[in-house]
Every structure is written in structure tokens, then in C-alpha cells.
Design a protein around this motif. Sequence first.
Motif: not given
Length: 73
Positions: A16-17, A53-54, A20-22, A36, A64, A39-40
Motif C-alpha cells: 500500500i505504501q 485512500t486504500i 501511495r508513493e509510486q 498519486q 480503494m 490523489h494530489q
Amino acid sequence: LIAITDDGVGMSAQTIQNVREQTGDSDGFFKEIGLQNVHQRLQYEFGNQYGITIESKEHEYTTMKILFPVKKE
């Protein structure tokens, strides 16, 4: 709120991290769709309380969620 859940293999906290961080495999699905980035953009347009969110539990599910405001006329 749009929530999409599957009952597949789920994801670890590290996966998941990475999503989120690609980080991770540059040919991977999440890298291609720019999760990402989306999301941004949602946060930039509507505020930090909105976005993607995941939630996941390994070997059970992944959900998701995309949260954005309703525009009233």
C-alpha cells in the motif's frame, strides 16, 4: 464517495505504501494510471480531506476510496 472493493489477495502495508508513493515496478499497473497524480490533483482542487485512500487486509480484500465534494448549484 466512490468505493471499489475486491475480494482478492489483498495487499500488505508495504505494498500500500509503495502504491501511495509510486515506488516499485515502473511497468506496474498503478504506475501507469498515475494514482498519486490523481490523489494530489483532488487534494489541490478540493482540499486535503479529499483524495484517494486504500484499505486492505492480506488474503481477504482491498478497498480503494475516492472522496470528492458534491457540487451544489
